[in-house]
Design an enzyme around this catalytic site. Structure first.
Site, PDB file in Angstrom:
ATOM      1  N   CYS A 139       5.531   2.431   2.008  1.00 22.24           N
ATOM      2  CA  CYS A 139       5.174   3.618   2.103  1.00 22.24           C
ATOM      3  C   CYS A 139       5.995   4.356   1.027  1.00 22.24           C
ATOM      4  O   CYS A 139       7.602   4.419   1.196  1.00 22.24           O
ATOM      5  CB  CYS A 139       5.218   4.573   3.100  1.00 22.24           C
ATOM      6  SG  CYS A 139       3.800   3.964   3.725  1.00 22.24           S
ATOM      7  N   CYS A 166       6.612   7.913   6.256  1.00 21.10           N
ATOM      8  CA  CYS A 166       6.951   6.814   7.201  1.00 21.10           C
ATOM      9  C   CYS A 166       7.346   7.247   8.051  1.00 21.10           C
ATOM     10  O   CYS A 166       7.855   5.740   9.140  1.00 21.10           O
ATOM     11  CB  CYS A 166       7.656   5.567   6.017  1.00 21.10           C
ATOM     12  SG  CYS A 166       7.742   4.165   6.519  1.00 21.10           S
ATOM     13  N   CYS A 173       6.401   0.886   8.958  1.00 22.76           N
ATOM     14  CA  CYS A 173       5.297   1.199   9.874  1.00 22.76           C
ATOM     15  C   CYS A 173       4.051   1.188  10.012  1.00 22.76           C
ATOM     16  O   CYS A 173       3.310   1.638  10.927  1.00 22.76           O
ATOM     17  CB  CYS A 173       5.439   3.238   8.946  1.00 22.76           C
ATOM     18  SG  CYS A 173       4.386   3.331   7.946  1.00 22.76           S
ATOM     19  N   CYS A 180       2.155  -1.269   5.931  1.00 24.80           N
ATOM     20  CA  CYS A 180       3.883  -1.008   4.292  1.00 24.80           C
ATOM     21  C   CYS A 180       4.949  -1.634   6.262  1.00 24.80           C
ATOM     22  O   CYS A 180       4.038  -2.203   7.394  1.00 24.80           O
ATOM     23  CB  CYS A 180       3.425   0.894   5.314  1.00 24.80           C
ATOM     24  SG  CYS A 180       6.042   1.241   5.371  1.00 24.80           S
ATOM     25  N   GLY A 192      -7.593  25.032 -13.415  1.00 28.17           N
ATOM     26  CA  GLY A 192      -7.759  23.583 -14.684  1.00 28.17           C
ATOM     27  C   GLY A 192      -7.745  24.121 -16.089  1.00 28.17           C
ATOM     28  O   GLY A 192      -7.260  23.197 -16.756  1.00 28.17           O
TER      29      GLY A 192
HETATM   30 ZN   LIG Z   1       5.285   2.854   6.052  1.00 29.99          ZN
END
Ligand SMILES: [Zn+2]
Lengths: 206, 298
Positions: free
Chosen positions: B275, B281, B253, B250, B41
């Site tokens: 998506c 997807c 999908c 979605c 970081g």
């Molecule tokens: Zn999707």
């Protein structure tokens, strides 16, 4: 830069060669180092060949050739400095060699019996802890020797690591190194063609 | 930059160094990457080079990828979750040209994934490397633009002022308004910008088995998260961190767990959610077709 290709300027007829394939060997060795540092405690093998100068193991020499150059002052322990390594390093890497451990970005230790205490190396600055030294500590074995248990970033749960040849005080020095986080040195242990990474974030129970 | 030292041993486009950068630059970036992993970081300054793409096109991420990549790698490049946007296509073509590297759109086939604005939905594996393109590496730069001051804050972990900024949101809006580039504390020590990913993706950084590398070209910083590392999104006891969520799924999908983009479908304002991760997807749509097909057969 053509440091590596001007072999005719070699001052010693016995000087060992550099990387056979400077671009892809260096890339491959770096990836091994990246893996070792990302997954501390795991033995990572380098699958590239090199005729390394005494007393360097293949992995030690490969790390030198892949990571060091004129921007990285290097400190050598007495055993490493005694042979051809200084000349080999200057010729292939152009790396300046320094007398005092504290001035080094990289330190190469092949005689672990004479390893200086870890606080003799540069731990970085509070605003720039990345400027600290990286130690390359060559050991007799990364599969035998006392077992230590490592935890920290890069390790899921914990890792059992066996390293031979370390001085008895090493892990108590390491605790002190960890106490100064984010300052601290980082270590690569090397043996044969393998290496193990030990970044400063790792806690070790020995 | 010199572009005249060809490498005879590689099959890539002549006239370039392998992966564009010269070897000394790669070594410098490689050393920075190793130190970045040692201090999770923390932003390592590096000597960023001019690249043949403008800032804002991922020059930091490109330099990181160029220093890491080799002939055995397979590269995936995504922008906003998609492999076929202009930015992703440009970067993928760049590496095909200068490194002759194999590419893929499949997360699990890729050894290196360079990304802008998303983390793939498909979980990453050990050994994979994800490279984030970062425009603004320091989350404190909005509080104080002087690097000399923010470096001091990072040095002494003085992050109260960042907490205060977030808390002002709560006072004003009743919640933390920041939805992307949401700051995280890495390994319990360093405050870090995750790059402009949606905060939905923040939990994916925590304990990820892959190696996460971040490159900011204009700001000349490199940072990293090692695998299996604690990554905590800043929050408050009375206002815990929360991700975006959607009431629907979605439209393509049916996923109820992925990050969704709103898409306008016609002139009369019709809209659907799909998506943002197109590879994920597409895989799910193919799987659905497959399942339907096998149901018909049995
Ligand atoms: Zn999707």
């Amino acid at each position: 830069m053509s440091l590596r290709s001007s072999h005719q300027f070699s001052t010693s007829p016995t000087l060992k060669p550099g990387l056979a394939d400077p671009i892809f060997d260096a890339q491959s060795v770096f990836r091994a180092a990246l893996s070792a540092n990302a997954y501390p405690g795991r033995r990572v093998s380098i699958d590239r060949a090199l005729d390394a100068p005494q007393p360097l193991a293949t992995s030690t020499a490969m790390l030198c050739l892949s990571l060091m150059d004129l921007e990285t002052p290097v400190w050598l322990d007495r055993q490493t400095a005694a042979g051809d390594v200084p000349q080999w390093l200057r010729f292939h890497c152009g790396a300046p060699l320094v007398e005092r451990a504290v001035g080094a970005r990289f330190a190469i230790i092949t005689d672990t019996g004479a390893l200086p205490h870890l606080n003799e190396f540069y731990a970085g600055e509070i605003q720039y802890p990345d400027r600290s030294a990286t130690l390359i500590v060559q050991v007799p074995s990364l599969t035998e020797g006392p077992t230590s248990v490592w935890t920290g970033p890069g390790i899921r749960d914990s890792a059992s690591v066996r390293i031979s040849g370390l001085p008895s005080w090493f892990w108590s020095d390491w605790d002190v190194n960890a106490d100064h986080y984010p300052l601290g040195i980082d270590v690569f242990f090397t043996s044969g063609n393998a290496l193990v990474g030990l970044p400063r974030t790792i806690k070790v129970e020995a | 930059m010199s572009t005249n030292s060809n490498n005879e041993q590689s099959g890539h486009n002549e006239g370039y160094n392998f992966a564009y950068l010269d070897e000394q630059t790669k070594r410098m970036i490689r050393r920075s990457l190793l130190k970045a992993l040692s201090i999770p970081g923390y932003q390592v300054p590096f000597g960023s080079r001019e690249m043949p793409l403008p800032y804002g096109w991922g020059t930091g991420g490109i330099q990181v990828t160029a220093s890491v990549i080799g002939p055995k790698d397979r590269l995936k490049v995504i922008d906003q979750g998609a492999d076929d946007t202009t930015n992703a296509v440009s970067i993928r073509r760049f590496f095909q040209m200068v490194a002759d590297v194999a590419t893929t759109e499949k997360v699990l086939e890729a050894s290196i994934i360079q990304t802008r604005h998303r983390i793939p939905e498909t979980p990453l594996n050990e050994g994979q490397i994800i490279v984030y393109q970062v425009p603004t590496p320091d989350p404190l730069s909005k509080i104080d633009p002087r690097e000399s001051e923010t470096r001091k804050m990072h040095a002494y972990a003085e992050y109260g002022v960042m907490q205060l900024t977030l808390y002002e949101d709560i006072a004003r809006f009743g919640h933390i308004a920041k939805t992307y580039d949401y700051p995280v504390l890495v390994n319990g020590r360093h405050l870090m910008s995750p790059s402009p990913i949606p905060k939905f993706d923040n939990p994916k950084m925590q304990d990820n088995p892959a190696i996460q590398l971040y490159g900011a070209g204009r700001e000349k910083r490199i940072y990293a998260i090692p695998p299996y590392t604690t990554v905590k999104s800043l929050d408050f006891d009375d206002h815990p961190f929360s991700m975006q969520s959607w009431s629907g799924c979605c439209s393509l999908c049916g996923s109820t767990t992925s990050y969704l983009d709103e898409v306008i479908t016609d002139d009369s304002g019709g809209r659907i959610f799909v998506c943002s991760d197109t590879d994920y997807c597409n895989d799910r749509q193919a799987q659905l077709l497959c399942d339907e097909h096998s149901e018909v057969q049995t």
